[in-house]
Design a protein around this motif. Structure first.
Motif, short mmCIF file in Angstrom:
data_model
loop_
_atom_site.label_atom_id
_atom_site.label_comp_id
_atom_site.label_asym_id
_atom_site.label_seq_id
_atom_site.Cartn_x
_atom_site.Cartn_y
_atom_site.Cartn_z
N GLN A 34 0.84 -1.42 -0.07
CA GLN A 34 -0.03 -0.19 0.02
C GLN A 34 0.91 1.32 0.02
O GLN A 34 2.19 1.09 0.31
CB GLN A 34 -0.92 0.06 1.16
CG GLN A 34 -0.07 -0.03 2.53
CD GLN A 34 -1.10 0.34 3.72
OE1 GLN A 34 -2.18 1.02 3.75
NE2 GLN A 34 -0.42 -0.16 4.78
N THR A 35 0.31 2.33 -0.48
CA THR A 35 1.13 3.55 -0.41
C THR A 35 0.21 4.58 0.38
O THR A 35 -1.36 4.37 0.49
CB THR A 35 1.43 4.18 -1.81
OG1 THR A 35 0.04 4.09 -2.47
CG2 THR A 35 2.40 3.48 -2.43
N TYR A 36 0.74 5.80 1.08
CA TYR A 36 0.01 6.73 1.23
C TYR A 36 0.24 8.03 0.62
O TYR A 36 1.27 8.05 0.05
CB TYR A 36 0.61 7.26 2.92
CG TYR A 36 0.37 6.12 3.91
CD1 TYR A 36 -0.58 5.13 3.96
CD2 TYR A 36 1.08 6.32 5.23
CE1 TYR A 36 -0.62 4.41 4.91
CE2 TYR A 36 0.88 5.38 6.38
CZ TYR A 36 0.05 4.58 6.13
OH TYR A 36 -0.36 3.69 7.29
N THR A 95 3.38 17.20 -2.17
CA THR A 95 2.49 16.02 -2.25
C THR A 95 3.45 14.90 -2.25
O THR A 95 3.93 14.73 -3.41
CB THR A 95 1.32 16.02 -3.15
OG1 THR A 95 0.49 17.00 -2.82
CG2 THR A 95 0.62 14.59 -2.94
N ALA A 96 3.41 13.73 -1.24
CA ALA A 96 4.33 12.74 -1.27
C ALA A 96 3.70 11.47 -1.25
O ALA A 96 2.74 11.24 -0.68
CB ALA A 96 5.10 12.95 0.08
N ILE A 97 4.04 10.51 -2.32
CA ILE A 97 3.50 9.44 -2.32
C ILE A 97 4.63 8.42 -1.81
O ILE A 97 5.84 8.40 -2.10
CB ILE A 97 3.15 8.86 -3.83
CG1 ILE A 97 2.68 9.83 -4.56
CG2 ILE A 97 2.71 7.37 -3.91
CD1 ILE A 97 1.05 10.09 -4.16
N VAL A 98 4.20 7.64 -0.58
CA VAL A 98 5.21 6.79 0.10
C VAL A 98 4.64 5.45 0.44
O VAL A 98 3.46 5.25 0.57
CB VAL A 98 5.35 7.62 1.60
CG1 VAL A 98 5.84 9.19 1.15
CG2 VAL A 98 4.30 7.56 2.59
N GLU A 112 7.55 9.23 -4.92
CA GLU A 112 7.39 10.37 -5.82
C GLU A 112 6.88 11.75 -4.94
O GLU A 112 6.44 11.54 -4.01
CB GLU A 112 5.99 9.86 -6.57
CG GLU A 112 5.67 10.95 -7.77
CD GLU A 112 4.47 10.46 -8.62
OE1 GLU A 112 4.52 9.16 -8.89
OE2 GLU A 112 3.74 11.15 -9.08
N LEU A 113 7.47 12.64 -5.38
CA LEU A 113 7.27 13.83 -4.69
C LEU A 113 6.77 15.20 -5.75
O LEU A 113 7.56 15.25 -6.62
CB LEU A 113 8.47 14.43 -4.19
CG LEU A 113 8.41 15.68 -3.19
CD1 LEU A 113 7.65 15.44 -1.93
CD2 LEU A 113 9.89 16.00 -2.91
N ARG A 114 5.50 15.64 -5.44
CA ARG A 114 5.12 16.38 -6.35
C ARG A 114 5.14 17.98 -5.82
O ARG A 114 4.73 18.08 -4.74
CB ARG A 114 3.57 16.32 -6.75
CG ARG A 114 3.05 14.64 -7.25
CD ARG A 114 1.66 14.47 -7.26
NE ARG A 114 1.65 13.07 -7.76
CZ ARG A 114 0.42 12.24 -7.59
NH1 ARG A 114 -0.24 12.78 -6.73
NH2 ARG A 114 0.62 11.02 -8.14
N MET A 115 5.73 18.92 -6.58
CA MET A 115 6.02 19.98 -6.13
C MET A 115 4.88 21.09 -6.54
O MET A 115 4.04 20.94 -7.40
CB MET A 115 7.28 20.58 -6.57
CG MET A 115 8.57 19.58 -6.40
SD MET A 115 8.90 19.31 -4.57
CE MET A 115 9.60 21.06 -4.27
#
Lengths: 135, 244
Positions: A34-36, A95-98, A112-115
């Motif tokens: 899973q991811t947050y 916004t970070a996908i972790v 993934e890191l969305r700026m």
């Protein structure tokens, strides 16, 4: 712009081919199922080896999470993938996908890191496709 | 008499100083530059043979296989067993030849240095020097390496590896000797055939072959293991240090 795996793509594949048993680092502490998705403000961006880290003050995420530590790959791998130490600053809204820690503690692996300015930064995590994304 | 045999005989007869069995290349290939691990298509002539499991003596092999199972089970639980890297300890030789990060080679007529980017590890190969006795080499992470060019093959002999600096987690005695043969299989593909000899733990010599490809113009990036927020807990399990 999506800055991601360029030259190091082959190297990343090579790491996967070695098998985790002989890679010099295991990502097994992170949940692969899973991811947050975490929205918040960067508290610090740590440009160090063997891993880079972002500490994030979370404004929007799963219940009970107000702070999260994001581990990244080696900064050498980040540089080969095009990252710079100046890409992220304290105070940036992201916004970070972790992939969270398997223990449930408030940390995880950054996928993934969305700026806010539209950039999407992707750390060159070996075998990144083995981390199943949550909807 | 083949040319190599003739050259060896001439070396001994005329100079009397050549290392036995070596044939110094007048113009050895230039390996200088950056390299990274390479795995070609299966069956391709540039792809090295698959890595065999270590030919450990029976009781040791059983222990080694049990550790592999325990590691896989720990990984599946999300509790990987902490290893040297958790403590920022470099892998040493010969594991540094495994990659996965690039390395570069700097070559002269008297010495070849191989610098692995991960942990900024360096090994030095002294050309044309005799190897010392085991008891005269203090054990370390990289040992003492001497080499010679045999035609276009760099032949390296290494001894003096610390007992806890292991390759594939295979135990070894102070008598571990690693022989390497490095040669270009194409102008830009390098093979390193490593043969580990240790009669104390191995039934027979164990040969592992790595292939590398050139990475033109790549400059090795520094690597200092400065702050690993992963750590080993009191049970030896890898954990992540968080900040509030």
């Amino acid at each position: 712009m999506k800055r991601a795996i360029g030259w190091m793509a082959a190297g990343t594949l090579a790491v996967g081919a070695v098998g985790t048993a002989w890679a010099h680092h295991s990502f097994a502490i992170f949940d692969h199922t899973q991811t947050y998705t975490l929205k918040g403000k960067v508290k610090s961006f740590q440009w160090t080896n063997p891993h880079g880290y972002i500490d994030l003050d979370v404004k929007d995420g799963p219940p009970g999470i107000d702070h999260f530590t994001l581990e990244m790959t080696s900064i050498n791998m980040l540089q080969r993938a095009g990252w710079k130490s100046s890409d992220v600053h304290p105070g940036d809204e992201v916004t970070a996908i972790v992939a969270p820690l398997a223990t449930g503690d408030k940390g995880g692996l950054l996928l993934e890191l969305r700026m806010k300015d539209g950039r999407t930064l992707v750390p060159p995590v070996p075998a990144i496709d083995t981390f199943k994304r949550s909807p | 008499m083949g040319s190599q045999t003739f050259a060896r005989a001439a070396c001994v007869a005329l100079l009397g100083v050549c290392a036995l069995g070596s044939v110094h290349a007048q113009n050895p290939p230039d390996l200088t530059g950056a390299w990274e691990r390479y795995r070609g298509p299966p069956g391709d002539a540039t792809s090295p043979p698959p890595e065999p499991i270590p030919p450990l003596k029976a009781p040791l092999l059983k222990d080694w296989q049990a550790r592999r199972v325990a590691e896989r089970e720990a990984d599946a639980r999300g509790e990987p067993i902490a290893k040297g890297y958790t403590h920022c300890i470099p892998e040493g030789y010969p594991t540094m030849m495994n990659g996965p990060f690039p390395f570069d080679i700097v070559q002269s007529r008297s010495q070849i240095n191989i610098a692995q980017e991960a942990y900024s590890q360096v090994r030095r190969i002294y050309l044309g020097k005799p190897q010392k006795k085991f008891e005269d080499v203090e054990p370390g992470f990289y040992g003492r390496s001497v080499g010679n060019w045999e035609n276009n093959t760099l032949v390296v002999d290494t001894i003096g590896i610390k007992d806890y600096v292991t390759f594939r987690d295979v135990p070894h005695t102070p008598q571990l000797r690693v022989r390497e043969r490095l040669h270009l299989v194409t102008p830009d593909i390098l093979w390193d055939e490593l043969t580990l000899e240790d009669a104390g733990v191995l039934e027979k010599p164990w040969t592992v072959t790595f292939a590398y490809r050139r990475v033109p113009n790549y400059e090795i990036i520094e690597y200092v293991c400065e702050d690993n927020r992963e750590y080993a807990d009191d049970k030896g399990v890898t954990r992540l240090r968080l900040k509030e």
